[in-house]
Write a protein that holds these residues in place. Sequence first.
Motif, short mmCIF file in Angstrom:
data_model
loop_
_atom_site.label_atom_id
_atom_site.label_comp_id
_atom_site.label_asym_id
_atom_site.label_seq_id
_atom_site.Cartn_x
_atom_site.Cartn_y
_atom_site.Cartn_z
N THR A 73 0.83 -1.21 0.00
CA THR A 73 0.00 0.00 0.00
C THR A 73 0.86 1.25 0.00
OG1 THR A 73 -1.75 -1.16 1.20
CG2 THR A 73 -1.82 1.23 1.24
N LEU A 74 1.90 1.26 0.84
CA LEU A 74 2.79 2.42 0.92
C LEU A 74 3.51 2.66 -0.40
CD1 LEU A 74 4.12 4.56 2.88
CD2 LEU A 74 5.94 2.88 3.19
N LEU A 75 4.08 1.59 -0.98
CA LEU A 75 4.88 1.73 -2.20
C LEU A 75 4.02 2.02 -3.41
CD1 LEU A 75 7.40 -1.18 -1.56
CD2 LEU A 75 7.80 1.26 -1.28
N ALA A 76 2.74 1.65 -3.36
CA ALA A 76 1.85 1.96 -4.48
C ALA A 76 1.47 3.44 -4.50
CB ALA A 76 0.59 1.09 -4.39
N ARG A 77 1.56 4.08 -3.36
CA ARG A 77 1.09 5.46 -3.25
C ARG A 77 2.22 6.48 -3.17
NH1 ARG A 77 -4.31 6.08 -1.62
NH2 ARG A 77 -5.44 4.11 -1.38
N LEU A 78 3.43 6.04 -2.82
CA LEU A 78 4.54 6.96 -2.63
C LEU A 78 5.81 6.43 -3.26
CD1 LEU A 78 4.20 8.01 1.13
CD2 LEU A 78 4.03 9.54 -0.82
N ASP A 79 6.63 7.34 -3.78
CA ASP A 79 7.97 6.96 -4.21
C ASP A 79 8.86 6.82 -2.98
OD1 ASP A 79 7.37 6.97 -6.91
OD2 ASP A 79 7.86 9.10 -7.14
N SER A 124 10.45 -3.62 -8.45
CA SER A 124 9.20 -3.62 -9.22
C SER A 124 8.17 -2.69 -8.63
CB SER A 124 8.63 -5.04 -9.30
OG SER A 124 8.22 -5.49 -8.02
N ARG A 125 8.40 -2.23 -7.43
CA ARG A 125 7.50 -1.29 -6.76
C ARG A 125 8.09 0.11 -6.71
NH1 ARG A 125 6.66 -6.31 -5.52
NH2 ARG A 125 4.62 -7.06 -4.78
N GLY A 126 9.10 0.36 -7.55
CA GLY A 126 9.61 1.71 -7.73
C GLY A 126 10.74 2.14 -6.83
N VAL A 127 11.25 1.24 -5.98
CA VAL A 127 12.35 1.61 -5.09
C VAL A 127 13.66 1.62 -5.87
CG1 VAL A 127 13.66 0.91 -3.04
CG2 VAL A 127 11.16 0.68 -3.07
N GLY A 128 14.47 2.66 -5.67
CA GLY A 128 15.72 2.78 -6.42
C GLY A 128 16.88 2.03 -5.80
N ARG A 129 16.95 2.00 -4.47
CA ARG A 129 18.10 1.40 -3.78
C ARG A 129 17.63 0.51 -2.64
NH1 ARG A 129 20.94 4.78 -0.79
NH2 ARG A 129 23.07 4.23 -1.30
N VAL A 130 18.27 -0.64 -2.48
CA VAL A 130 18.09 -1.50 -1.31
C VAL A 130 19.44 -1.64 -0.64
CG1 VAL A 130 17.52 -3.82 -0.49
CG2 VAL A 130 16.12 -2.75 -2.28
#
Length: 411
Positions: A73-79, A124-130
């Motif tokens: 839910t968080l990653l779908a709504r925010l970068d 796949s959910r838009g995160v640039g760095r792990v």
Amino acid sequence: MRIIRAQWPVGQGCFSTGAIETAGGTIHYVYDCGARNVSNLEPIVAAYARRVPQVDALFVSHLDGDHVDGLDTLLARLDVRTVYLPYLSTSQRLMALAEAEAEDRRLTASLVQAQFEPAAWFGSRGVGRVVFVRNGNDPDLFSERPPERPDPEPRGEGRGPCLIEKGRTRPVTQGAAGQAEVLEMEVNAHIAVVLGGAPLNWILKPFVPRVSDDRVRQFEKKILAALGVPPGTAIDLEALKILLKTPDGRTKLRRCYEAILTDGSGKKHNAVSMSLYSGPETKTDAWKVRARMENHWGWEMITDTESPGWIGTGDAKLKSTQPRAKWRSFYRRELALTRTLLLPHHGSKANFHSDLLRAPLRICIAAADEREEGYRHPSPEVVEAIDEADLRLVHVTKRLESRFRETITKI
């Protein structure tokens, strides 16, 4: 500079957020995003997302459902720019899944992928760095000095505030389409808040404990036997994925976990849970702290202090002497600057010791269901210890009026 911290009312779970406001803009960070009952969590996350343009740093203490079930839910709504996770070996990740299966928690395909393919899951959910945070005692970590990496370009617009990792990090994989860039960071590093190239007196500092090697080796032997391969063979990830897709395979996984509990290893797997300190790096500034709980009592506490820090503990095992001593040693400077503690495991007595309640601590937060529901957290023994120490207990439940907020202003 002003910092606003909030513990959101999601019931048995955790959703902690922080905003670090500077003259040049605001840094937003999140510590965990999950709840046993997702219906409590989703509207809260949606309301948060409407207020925040993006999240600069997401810290995930561990991949239990009540700490991560709201991430979609968080990653779908925010970068989200960077996600910080505790480093786990393949066997340790599998042990975490086995514990979830043994305790009848939701062992979903999404949770399995997040454990074994975090770059793809988050990418796949838009995160640039792990960024995986490793324990500083892990053998061979940084045994050879990695190539010098200049401080990264500020991850913000112009000369606005940004987060910079201070300490040794090394790249693992480059980012690609649908894949996040993966890095490893030693546990002794911290993340500085920087404005115009100069660090401000506020840091984010994670801690990851070390796991029992004996427990891991016992579990590896049993998993290899379940897979039908000789001892000493490397665990095959594809074979594991197949194992986890079937009820019979998950039963085998659960039995492997339950077997190590009867081998003298103790009652529970010592899950790796990442703590996080958010507060000043040094005791050089004065701060005004306004703490407020939005319930019908409407209490608030206003204090001038040199110690406005906060520590979140996830499900850290802080009752046992040795893990607690290592935790206290790591945070020895930060504990002298900490006034607010998010209690481990929702205030369970199994993770708590009164040794945690030392000055200058003033407030303890239990993020848990109502006492009449579910797990009955915080435990009565924990409540009594906090009362005897003359500290304030804040119980954040699913009730909207139980939201807790602290506003810290540099004087």
